[in-house]
Design a protein around this motif. Structure first.
Motif, PDB file in Angstrom:
ATOM      1  N   PHE A 228       0.759  -0.899   0.011  1.00  0.00           N
ATOM      2  CA  PHE A 228       0.080   0.152   0.048  1.00  0.00           C
ATOM      3  C   PHE A 228       0.900   1.431  -0.087  1.00  0.00           C
ATOM      4  O   PHE A 228       0.719   2.241  -0.935  1.00  0.00           O
ATOM      5  CB  PHE A 228      -0.871  -0.086   1.045  1.00  0.00           C
ATOM      6  N   THR A 229       1.913   1.231   0.856  1.00  0.00           N
ATOM      7  CA  THR A 229       2.977   2.507   0.743  1.00  0.00           C
ATOM      8  C   THR A 229       3.641   2.749  -0.457  1.00  0.00           C
ATOM      9  O   THR A 229       3.506   3.681  -1.113  1.00  0.00           O
ATOM     10  CB  THR A 229       3.937   2.124   2.052  1.00  0.00           C
ATOM     11  N   ASP A 230       4.008   1.527  -1.063  1.00  0.00           N
ATOM     12  CA  ASP A 230       4.362   1.610  -2.761  1.00  0.00           C
ATOM     13  C   ASP A 230       3.721   2.278  -3.514  1.00  0.00           C
ATOM     14  O   ASP A 230       4.047   2.957  -4.321  1.00  0.00           O
ATOM     15  CB  ASP A 230       5.047   0.222  -2.802  1.00  0.00           C
ATOM     16  N   GLU A 231       2.247   1.863  -3.478  1.00  0.00           N
ATOM     17  CA  GLU A 231       1.380   2.178  -4.419  1.00  0.00           C
ATOM     18  C   GLU A 231       0.773   3.447  -4.305  1.00  0.00           C
ATOM     19  O   GLU A 231       0.292   4.284  -5.259  1.00  0.00           O
ATOM     20  CB  GLU A 231       0.211   1.149  -4.524  1.00  0.00           C
ATOM     21  N   ALA A 232       0.937   4.339  -2.982  1.00  0.00           N
ATOM     22  CA  ALA A 232       0.450   5.351  -2.690  1.00  0.00           C
ATOM     23  C   ALA A 232       1.272   6.961  -3.509  1.00  0.00           C
ATOM     24  O   ALA A 232       2.424   6.572  -3.623  1.00  0.00           O
ATOM     25  CB  ALA A 232       0.517   5.723  -1.363  1.00  0.00           C
ATOM     26  N   ARG A 233       0.439   7.814  -3.761  1.00  0.00           N
ATOM     27  CA  ARG A 233       1.112   8.659  -4.464  1.00  0.00           C
ATOM     28  C   ARG A 233       1.603   9.547  -3.241  1.00  0.00           C
ATOM     29  O   ARG A 233       0.818  10.198  -2.272  1.00  0.00           O
ATOM     30  CB  ARG A 233       0.350   9.739  -5.225  1.00  0.00           C
ATOM     31  N   ASP A 234       2.841  10.068  -3.195  1.00  0.00           N
ATOM     32  CA  ASP A 234       3.467  10.904  -2.182  1.00  0.00           C
ATOM     33  C   ASP A 234       2.934  10.344  -0.546  1.00  0.00           C
ATOM     34  O   ASP A 234       2.654  10.954   0.150  1.00  0.00           O
ATOM     35  CB  ASP A 234       3.088  12.435  -2.246  1.00  0.00           C
ATOM     36  N   PRO A 235       3.340   8.898  -0.242  1.00  0.00           N
ATOM     37  CA  PRO A 235       2.897   8.495   0.885  1.00  0.00           C
ATOM     38  C   PRO A 235       3.626   9.428   1.996  1.00  0.00           C
ATOM     39  O   PRO A 235       4.742   9.850   2.106  1.00  0.00           O
ATOM     40  CB  PRO A 235       3.115   7.323   1.026  1.00  0.00           C
ATOM     41  N   PRO A 236       2.759   9.425   3.274  1.00  0.00           N
ATOM     42  CA  PRO A 236       3.266  10.348   4.451  1.00  0.00           C
ATOM     43  C   PRO A 236       4.310   9.603   5.191  1.00  0.00           C
ATOM     44  O   PRO A 236       3.863   9.312   6.335  1.00  0.00           O
ATOM     45  CB  PRO A 236       2.120  10.640   5.045  1.00  0.00           C
ATOM     46  N   VAL A 237       5.630   9.231   4.608  1.00  0.00           N
ATOM     47  CA  VAL A 237       6.516   8.441   5.444  1.00  0.00           C
ATOM     48  C   VAL A 237       7.602   9.303   5.987  1.00  0.00           C
ATOM     49  O   VAL A 237       7.565  10.315   5.758  1.00  0.00           O
ATOM     50  CB  VAL A 237       6.876   7.213   4.468  1.00  0.00           C
ATOM     51  N   ALA A 238       8.306   8.697   6.958  1.00  0.00           N
ATOM     52  CA  ALA A 238       9.304   9.203   7.469  1.00  0.00           C
ATOM     53  C   ALA A 238      10.603   9.581   6.492  1.00  0.00           C
ATOM     54  O   ALA A 238      10.581   8.777   5.434  1.00  0.00           O
ATOM     55  CB  ALA A 238       9.917   8.588   8.714  1.00  0.00           C
TER      56      ALA A 238
END
Length: 527
Positions: A228-238
């Motif tokens: 899910f993180t890989d597929e998200a556009r601009d994921p809110p990761v650290a």
């Protein structure tokens, strides 16, 4: 990147080598390229370049990529590394130990609300270089926080004087995955100290839990969250997550298969209505003065939990309540004045009622109520009622029969003529546009005929297809493209025709349609 790879020649530990390679691979993680996959455009090109250079640093990088790269990269890197070894290029001392890592165990430290958890997996290289991988999984709809503001030109073209700053849905929304999303990750060599701290926190903090996990289930949860993180556009990761991404991917692949990630529960209309009825008849809801408004508000609370919180309408937490009040409602829902006043009080009663039924500790209920009351004052500022901009509530309600507040600017752009009288015609006679329902296809056609007098049936059909798609937001890129063209100075009528041309050419192929809209979005502005 090859200069960076020289550091691989100075390390002895395979763990240090893997972390350096992961950092190199992370330099392009999350980036987009106009054509193709970034892993192919950059990652595979790097492998080819390293094979041509043929230095010890290049071989060290290829050795690491054969373990940490994507499947295509791994196979390609292994072939290139073997070719360099046959030419006599020296291998790094850690090369034989990369990939020999073994799993020790899996644990999780989670909050009692179910908002977030830290999954801890411990590994060793044959009893040496013991380390823990910590992966933070967020089970809230964190990506909704990224909602951006719409630009004023789109809405202003339909409603004079309307500022057009209603928040949009940001990255498109959709349901969160069962496993949440990966927000952060890091590696620690202080394994015992880390586990001891988590055990102590689980014993002493009533809002925290610590327990072992089945490695098979751990793999299933982390794989889905990482996807899910890989597929998200601009994921809110650290900020540093990209540096650990390849390492996480490789360690997750090492876990044993066969487990299951939790699946979202399904709540049909009848089940949701039953939950709402039980709440409204409870002691917690007894002091709510306007039961009609309370009923509509609790429906929104339940809908939010089902659609945007992993099918968990009864789950309550400070974060979830803040996101509901300050993010989701202002972006998504058209509330009446009585509902705007009632919703914080209904939410507080819901927290007490649902917290009791889910076994949330009293400390958790109190903390959640504190968050609700802290957010209540901000809610009045966050919720932007279209009536505050001088718009007729009846007019807005006609455009939003489903209450989807984010749809207002694009629907107003598609159908700007909602008042006035349709000119005399043989088919309709004199028609008052204010009596028509823009959600009804037949009434929508009449509105389009009013806007385009004398147009051919074929031309009106094209306008109708576009209006229907803009009304439904299908695909989201259609309205995004319209806004981009408005921003650079195109007139509404020209934008409509450009969009119609794209739809006529690519309507049957969603992928081609999105690609054509992406190209259209970057056309030169008018002189």
């Amino acid at each position: 990147m090859l200069r960076h790879a020289r550091e691989l020649l100075a390390v002895r530990s395979p763990l240090d080598a893997e972390l350096i390679v992961s950092e190199i691979l992370g330099s392009w993680w999350g980036r987009r390229v106009p054509d193709g996959d970034v892993e192919e455009v950059i990652g595979e090109a790097l492998i080819d370049h390293a094979g041509r250079v043929g230095t010890p640093a290049a071989l060290a990088l290829l050795t690491g990529m054969a373990y940490l790269g994507t499947p295509r990269q791994a196979a390609r890197a292994e072939r290139a590394a073997l070719a360099l070894m046959e030419r006599g290029v020296a291998r790094p001392g850690w090369a034989d130990r990369v990939g020999t890592v073994a799993l020790e165990g899996c644990h999780v430290s989670r909050d009692v609300y179910g908002d977030q958890e830290s999954v801890i997996c411990t590994f060793t290289y044959g009893g040496r270089d013991r380390h823990a991988l910590v992966v933070v999984v967020d089970r809230t709809k964190a990506s909704a926080v990224q909602g951006s503001l719409l630009h004023g030109t789109g809405a202003g073209s339909a409603f004079p004087g309307f500022p057009g700053t209603l928040p949009s849905h940001g990255n498109g929304g959709g349901h969160p995955p069962a496993a949440g999303m990966v927000r952060d990750a890091w590696v620690s060599s202080h394994v015992d100290r880390l586990l001891d701290h988590c055990r102590w926190e689980g014993r002493t903090n009533p809002l925290m839990l610590f327990e072992r996990l089945d490695p098979r289930d751990t793999r299933a949860v982390l794989r889905r969250a990482l996807e899910f993180t890989d597929e998200a556009r601009d994921p809110p990761v650290a900020e540093k997550f990209g540096s650990y991404h390849a390492f996480v991917r490789a360690r997750v692949a090492l876990l044993p298969p066969g487990g299951r990630a939790p699946q979202p529960a399904v709540y049909g209309r009848d089940r949701r209505a039953t939950i709402a009825a039980r709440f409204l008849s409870s002691d917690e809801a007894e002091d709510l003065s306007d039961l009609s408004a309370a009923s509509r508000c609790v429906d929104r609370i339940i809908d939010y939990g089902c659609a945007h919180d992993f099918g968990r309408p009864l789950r309550v937490s400070p974060t979830k309540c803040e996101m509901f009040l300050l993010d989701w409602l202002p972006r998504k829902v058209l509330l009446s004045p009585t509902e705007q006043e009632a919703v914080p009080h209904v939410l507080a009663a819901w927290v007490r009622w649902a917290g009791k039924r889910t076994g949330l500790p009293e400390e958790g209920v109190r903390a959640t109520l504190d968050a609700v009351w802290d957010a209540t004052a901000k809610f009045a500022e966050a919720y932007r009622d279209p009536a505050a901009f001088g718009l007729s509530r009846d007019l807005v309600a006609r455009l939003l029969p489903d209450g989807e507040l984010e749809a207002l600017p694009r629907r107003a752009f598609a159908l700007p003529f909602l008042t006035g009288r349709h000119r005399q015609s043989g088919r309709h006679g004199a028609i008052d546009l204010s009596t028509l329902d823009p959600a009804d296809p037949e009434d929508r056609r009449i509105m389009l005929e009013f806007e385009h007098p004398g147009a051919s049936a074929e031309h009106l059909d094209a306008h109708e297809r576009l209006a229907r798609r803009l009304w439904d937001g299908d695909p989201p890129q259609l309205w995004e493209t319209a806004q981009a063209l408005l921003d650079v100075g195109f007139e509404r009528h020209e934008i409509l025709h450009r969009l119609m041309d794209v739809l006529d050419a690519y309507a049957d192929d969603p992928g081609e349609l999105r690609g054509a809209l992406r190209v259209l979005r970057h056309v030169a502005p008018p002189e």
